[in-house]
Enzyme design. Structure first.
Site, short mmCIF file in Angstrom:
data_model
loop_
_atom_site.label_atom_id
_atom_site.label_comp_id
_atom_site.label_asym_id
_atom_site.label_seq_id
_atom_site.Cartn_x
_atom_site.Cartn_y
_atom_site.Cartn_z
N ASP A 175 -55.05 -20.48 9.51
CA ASP A 175 -55.91 -21.10 10.51
C ASP A 175 -55.45 -20.66 11.89
O ASP A 175 -54.26 -20.57 12.16
CB ASP A 175 -55.83 -22.62 10.41
CG ASP A 175 -56.38 -23.14 9.10
OD1 ASP A 175 -57.31 -22.50 8.57
OD2 ASP A 175 -55.87 -24.15 8.61
N ASP A 206 -53.95 -20.35 3.18
CA ASP A 206 -54.96 -19.79 4.06
C ASP A 206 -54.40 -19.81 5.48
O ASP A 206 -53.42 -20.47 5.76
CB ASP A 206 -56.27 -20.58 3.98
CG ASP A 206 -56.02 -22.07 3.94
OD1 ASP A 206 -55.12 -22.55 4.65
OD2 ASP A 206 -56.73 -22.77 3.19
N ASP A 220 -52.09 -34.22 11.68
CA ASP A 220 -51.56 -35.33 10.89
C ASP A 220 -50.02 -35.41 10.93
O ASP A 220 -49.46 -36.37 11.45
CB ASP A 220 -52.10 -35.32 9.45
CG ASP A 220 -52.07 -33.95 8.78
OD1 ASP A 220 -51.54 -32.99 9.37
OD2 ASP A 220 -52.58 -33.84 7.65
P1 ATP Z 1 -52.81 -26.59 2.58
O1 ATP Z 1 -51.66 -25.76 2.23
O2 ATP Z 1 -53.11 -27.63 1.59
O3 ATP Z 1 -54.02 -25.83 3.03
P2 ATP Z 1 -52.79 -27.35 5.33
O4 ATP Z 1 -51.72 -28.01 6.17
O5 ATP Z 1 -53.23 -26.00 5.72
O6 ATP Z 1 -52.28 -27.41 3.85
P3 ATP Z 1 -55.52 -28.09 5.64
O7 ATP Z 1 -56.27 -29.19 4.98
O8 ATP Z 1 -55.87 -26.69 5.35
O9 ATP Z 1 -53.99 -28.36 5.32
O10 ATP Z 1 -55.62 -28.37 7.20
C1 ATP Z 1 -55.14 -27.47 8.17
C2 ATP Z 1 -54.49 -28.23 9.33
O11 ATP Z 1 -55.43 -29.11 9.95
C3 ATP Z 1 -53.34 -29.13 8.91
O12 ATP Z 1 -52.12 -28.42 8.83
C4 ATP Z 1 -53.34 -30.17 10.00
O13 ATP Z 1 -52.69 -29.69 11.15
C5 ATP Z 1 -54.82 -30.33 10.33
N1 ATP Z 1 -55.44 -31.40 9.53
C6 ATP Z 1 -56.07 -31.28 8.33
N2 ATP Z 1 -56.53 -32.45 7.88
C7 ATP Z 1 -56.19 -33.36 8.81
C8 ATP Z 1 -56.38 -34.77 8.92
N3 ATP Z 1 -57.02 -35.46 7.97
N4 ATP Z 1 -55.90 -35.38 10.02
C9 ATP Z 1 -55.28 -34.68 10.98
N5 ATP Z 1 -55.05 -33.38 10.93
C10 ATP Z 1 -55.50 -32.70 9.87
MG MG Z 2 -54.78 -24.91 4.86
#
Ligand code: ATP
Ligand code: MG
Length: 408
Positions: free
Chosen positions: A32, A30, A111
């Site tokens: 963001d 997705d 994170d």
């Molecule tokens: P995925 O491919 O699983 O979606 P993602 O990195 O996009 O991986 P998401 O859970 O969609 O993970 O979160 C988007 C972004 O928000 C992350 O890349 C990170 O920068 C931030 N983020 C998400 N969860 C946390 C957390 N628990 N603590 C700090 N930052 C977070």
């Molecule tokens: Mg994501």
């Protein structure tokens, strides 16, 4: 979409997993967007926009079937800071996190370094405050800031470390890895609904087997499925471990093939040994087999639900899968036809095959069901209407020989 923000005088950046995955040549799950526009501004700019979020206020902008998440730059709380909008509880956990900040603040509250990269659409550059590019190239997962503090703020980050390590094939760098085993019990405070969501990402994302092994390695698995972990460590024979490993490997290949996967099956696999153990105890106390299994199923589901939400739309099929095992253990007769017509037959049959692979039921039984469902309906009729009792013993060698040669 990014351009509309830009033209209105706001910054607009692709951020997080989307940038990370694009840099690694993977397809992002997705997208963001991070911006200095406030959610209300975003709503003003986009008609097809909804504001959502309890913990964070976010704008969801709809593009046909796609939803793009637009978040305003936020800051990380200063420990002991007197910022009125941020709060941590006694454990150091963040309970609110909705303070706007600069883009750099926004990067630092994320994170991992590899999740804190920004793709600026104004000039197509990557903005990197945290040496995330270096870590992408080196294949390293590095938590921003002091790892222990960051895990205490949000223990789910421990699960995320494992999930990204397996998904990306990255190593968790030593300082990020070091506190995990000790802090794992902090996951006990995470609300069951959030743990359920994380569990889904962990085990339905295509790396279930790796995640299972790595969460066990860091003693995180116990926090997700305590009953399962207990049954794994108690068991002298390796049957439950084989069942789970095969089940997860199957799940992963289904995901790879784009086939549907259901959490119900996964739960059924994880909790089967605890259910069997309890059912055996109840049976020893005098309950009938089916009743014992039924009760054990209910109790184990209830115990697991205290840790992790187990919605009824998943717990009902789980029970069916378990209960159908009793009916699948007997082959032949009209009742075999009825089982075949059960809406959950396919799942229960897949489950039976796993049990066969794990050595819990005879392979011959699995083969019989495989052949039986592939038979022409008329032949199937014949199979079940043949006179059965007493002659069974004579008949069996023929069936075995058939199925045996079929597989060889
Ligand atoms: P995925 O491919 O699983 O979606 P993602 O990195 O996009 O991986 P998401 O859970 O969609 O993970 O979160 C988007 C972004 O928000 C992350 O890349 C990170 O920068 C931030 N983020 C998400 N969860 C946390 C957390 N628990 N603590 C700090 N930052 C977070
Ligand atoms: Mg994501």
């Amino acid at each position: 979409m990014l351009y509309r923000l830009k033209e209105s005088g706001y910054q607009a950046h692709l951020v997080g997993g989307g940038v990370r995955d694009l840099l690694l040549g993977r397809e992002p799950k997705d997208l963001d967007i991070a911006t200095d526009a406030h959610p209300e501004d975003v709503r003003r700019l986009f008609r097809n926009c909804r504001l959502i979020g309890r913990r964070f206020r976010l704008a969801h902008v709809m593009f046909g079937r796609e939803v793009i998440e637009v978040a305003t730059f936020r800051a990380l709380q200063e420990p002991g800071g007197n910022n009125g909008e941020q709060h941590a509880d006694e454990e150091g956990r963040l309970v609110r996190d909705n303070v706007y900040g600069s883009i750099e603040d926004d990067a630092l509250r994320r994170d991992f370094t590899v999740n804190a990269l920004y793709y600026n659409i104004a000039d197509f550059s990557i903005i990197d405050f945290t040496s995330g590019m270096q870590d992408i190239e080196a294949g390293k997962l590095r938590l921003l800031g002091d790892p222990e503090t960051r895990y205490r703020e949000d223990p789910v980050r421990m699960l995320r470390a494992v999930r990204f390590a397996t998904k990306l094939g990255f190593r968790i760098e030593p300082a990020t890895e070091q506190p995990i085993r000790e802090l794992a019990p902090l996951l006990g405070d995470i609300p069951p609904a959030r743990l359920f969501d994380e569990m889904l990402k962990m085990f339905l994302g295509g790396s279930a087997l790796d995640n299972f092994e790595m969460t066990r390695h860091y003693d995180l698995f116990r926090q997700l499925f305590p009953l399962t972990e207990k049954s794994l460590s108690h068991e002298e024979n390796h049957f439950p471990l084989t069942l789970i490993s095969r089940g997860l490997a199957n799940t992963d290949s289904r995901v790879a093939d784009g086939k549907p996967v259901t959490p119900a099956f996964l739960f059924a696999v994880f909790l089967w040994q605890p259910v069997r153990d309890m059912a055996a105890r109840l049976e020893a106390d005098g309950q009938a087999t089916a009743q014992a299994l039924q009760h054990a199923g209910s109790q184990i589901i209830a115990q697991q639900a205290a840790v992790m939400s187990t919605p009824r739309r998943f717990s009902l099929p789980m029970r069916d899968i378990w209960m159908l095992q009793l009916r699948l253990e007997r082959k032949g007769g009209r009742r075999s036809l009825r089982v075949l017509g059960h809406p959950r037959f396919r799942a229960a049959y897949d489950f039976l095959l796993l049990r066969g692979e794990a050595g819990e039921v005879p392979q011959e039984l699995c083969d019989w069901w495989t052949e039986f469902q592939e038979m022409h309906p008329e032949k199937r009729e014949q199979e079940v209407t043949r006179p059965r009792p007493r002659k069974r013993r004579r008949r069996r060698p023929r069936r075995t020989a058939d199925s045996g040669s079929g597989k060889a």
